[in-house]
Design a protein around this motif. Structure first.
Motif, short mmCIF file in Angstrom:
data_model
loop_
_atom_site.label_atom_id
_atom_site.label_comp_id
_atom_site.label_asym_id
_atom_site.label_seq_id
_atom_site.Cartn_x
_atom_site.Cartn_y
_atom_site.Cartn_z
N SER A 83 0.86 -1.18 0.00
CA SER A 83 0.00 0.00 0.00
C SER A 83 0.90 1.23 0.00
CB SER A 83 -0.89 -0.01 1.25
OG SER A 83 -1.65 1.16 1.33
N SER A 84 0.63 2.18 -0.90
CA SER A 84 1.47 3.38 -0.98
C SER A 84 0.63 4.64 -0.86
CB SER A 84 2.25 3.40 -2.29
OG SER A 84 1.39 3.51 -3.39
N SER A 85 1.20 5.63 -0.19
CA SER A 85 0.61 6.96 -0.10
C SER A 85 1.66 7.96 -0.57
CB SER A 85 0.23 7.30 1.34
OG SER A 85 -0.80 6.48 1.79
N CYS A 86 1.29 8.80 -1.53
CA CYS A 86 2.20 9.80 -2.07
C CYS A 86 1.62 11.18 -1.84
CB CYS A 86 2.39 9.58 -3.56
SG CYS A 86 3.20 8.03 -3.93
N CYS A 87 2.51 12.14 -1.61
CA CYS A 87 2.07 13.52 -1.42
C CYS A 87 3.16 14.44 -1.96
CB CYS A 87 1.77 13.78 0.05
SG CYS A 87 3.11 13.33 1.19
N ASN A 88 2.83 15.69 -2.18
CA ASN A 88 3.78 16.59 -2.85
C ASN A 88 4.03 17.89 -2.10
OD1 ASN A 88 1.36 17.79 -3.29
ND2 ASN A 88 1.47 17.81 -5.52
N THR A 89 3.89 17.88 -0.79
CA THR A 89 4.26 19.06 -0.01
C THR A 89 5.36 18.68 0.97
OG1 THR A 89 2.50 18.62 1.60
CG2 THR A 89 1.99 20.14 -0.22
N ASP A 90 6.10 19.67 1.41
CA ASP A 90 7.23 19.47 2.30
C ASP A 90 6.80 18.71 3.57
OD1 ASP A 90 9.99 19.97 2.54
OD2 ASP A 90 9.61 21.65 3.90
N GLN A 91 7.49 17.62 3.89
CA GLN A 91 7.28 16.83 5.10
C GLN A 91 5.86 16.29 5.22
OE1 GLN A 91 8.59 19.24 8.41
NE2 GLN A 91 10.48 19.79 7.37
N CYS A 92 5.24 15.98 4.10
CA CYS A 92 3.83 15.57 4.11
C CYS A 92 3.63 14.09 4.43
CB CYS A 92 3.18 15.89 2.76
SG CYS A 92 3.96 15.07 1.35
N ASN A 93 4.69 13.29 4.51
CA ASN A 93 4.52 11.86 4.76
C ASN A 93 4.73 11.49 6.22
OD1 ASN A 93 7.33 12.26 4.67
ND2 ASN A 93 7.72 10.27 3.72
N VAL A 94 4.29 12.35 7.11
CA VAL A 94 4.43 12.08 8.54
C VAL A 94 3.58 10.86 8.95
CG1 VAL A 94 2.64 13.71 9.28
CG2 VAL A 94 4.53 13.14 10.82
#
Length: 196
Positions: A83-94
Motif C-alpha cells: 500500500s502506498s501513499s504519495c504527497c507533494n508538499t514538504d514533510q507531508c509523509n508524517v
C-alpha cells in the motif's frame, strides 16, 4: 531602487535555499523512529509504503522516503501486498501508509507462485485492475501477476521492468507459467516506488 533590487535578490536566495524534505524510515514494523531527510534534486514527492508479505515468512514493513514520482494505491501479488501513499508538499509523509486492504471487492486476478501463474488472488479496496509485468534482474526475466490500483498502472516508467500491462476485468491477466521467482520483480517494483 537599490533597496528593491536587494530585497528581490535576498528573496530569490532565501527561497532557492529552501530544500524539499520528507520523513524517512526503512525496514521496521513502525516508523516511530522516522527522521527528516533533505531530498535530492528532482525529488518533489514524499512516499510512505506498507508492505505485508504472506506465506512461509510473514513480514510487515513500514517504509518512507523521497520520490521523484509515485502514485497512491495498492498492489496484491498473492504472496505480498503493498500500500502506498504519495504527497507533494514538504514533510507531508508524517503519517504511515495504511495497511494493505483486506476486504475483497469481488474482482479476481491471476497471480504467480514460483513457476505457476495459474493461481488466483482476490483484489481488495481500490485494486480495480489486473497487472502482468516482466522485469529483468541480472540476466534473468521474471514475471509477476496480481491486482493493482488504476493509479499505479498509470505510472510511466519503472526501472528494470520491460513491460507492464494492466487490464480491467476478472482474470484478464492470463494464466501462463513462468520459470523464475516472483520476489525479484516485486523488489524491483518496490525499489521503483522508493527511489522515484
Amino acid at each position: 531602487m537599490d533597496l528593491q533590487i536587494s530585497v528581490f535578490l535576498f528573496f530569490i536566495l532565501f527561497t532557492a535555499g529552501h530544500s524539499f524534505s520528507c520523513y524517512v524510515c526503512n525496514l521496521t514494523n513502525s516508523c516511530a523512529d522516522q527522521k527528516l531527510k533533505t531530498c535530492p534534486s528532482g525529488s518533489s514527492k514524499c512516499i510512505s509504503l506498507t508492505v505485508a508479505s504472506q506465506g512461509q515468512i510473514s513480514v510487515h514493513l513500514k517504509i518512507k522516503d523521497c520520490a521523484v514520482d509515485c502514485r497512491s494505491g495498492s498492489m496484491n501479488f498473492g504472496i505480498s501486498k503493498i500500500s502506498s501513499s504519495c504527497c507533494n508538499t514538504d514533510q507531508c509523509n508524517v503519517q504511515d501508509a495504511p495497511d494493505p486492504p483486506n476486504i475483497p471487492n469481488g474482482m479476481k486476478c491471476f497471480s504467480c507462485d514460483g513457476h505457476n501463474c495459474s493461481n488466483t488472488v482476490s483484489c481488495s479496496g481500490t485494486e480495480d485492475r489486473c497487472i502482468k509485468a516482466t522485469g529483468i534482474v541480472g540476466d534473468q526475466s521474471i514475471d509477476v501477476k496480481g491486482c493493482v490500483s488504476k493509479s499505479i498502472c498509470d505510472s510511466t516508467f519503472i526501472p528494470n521492468v520491460e513491460s507492464v500491462s494492466c487490464c480491467a476485468g476478472n482474470l484478464c491477466n492470463g494464466a501462463q507459467s513462468v520459470t523464475q521467482s516472483v520476489l525479484f520483480l516485486c523488489c524491483s517494483l518496490l525499489s521503483y516506488f522508493l527511489m522515484h
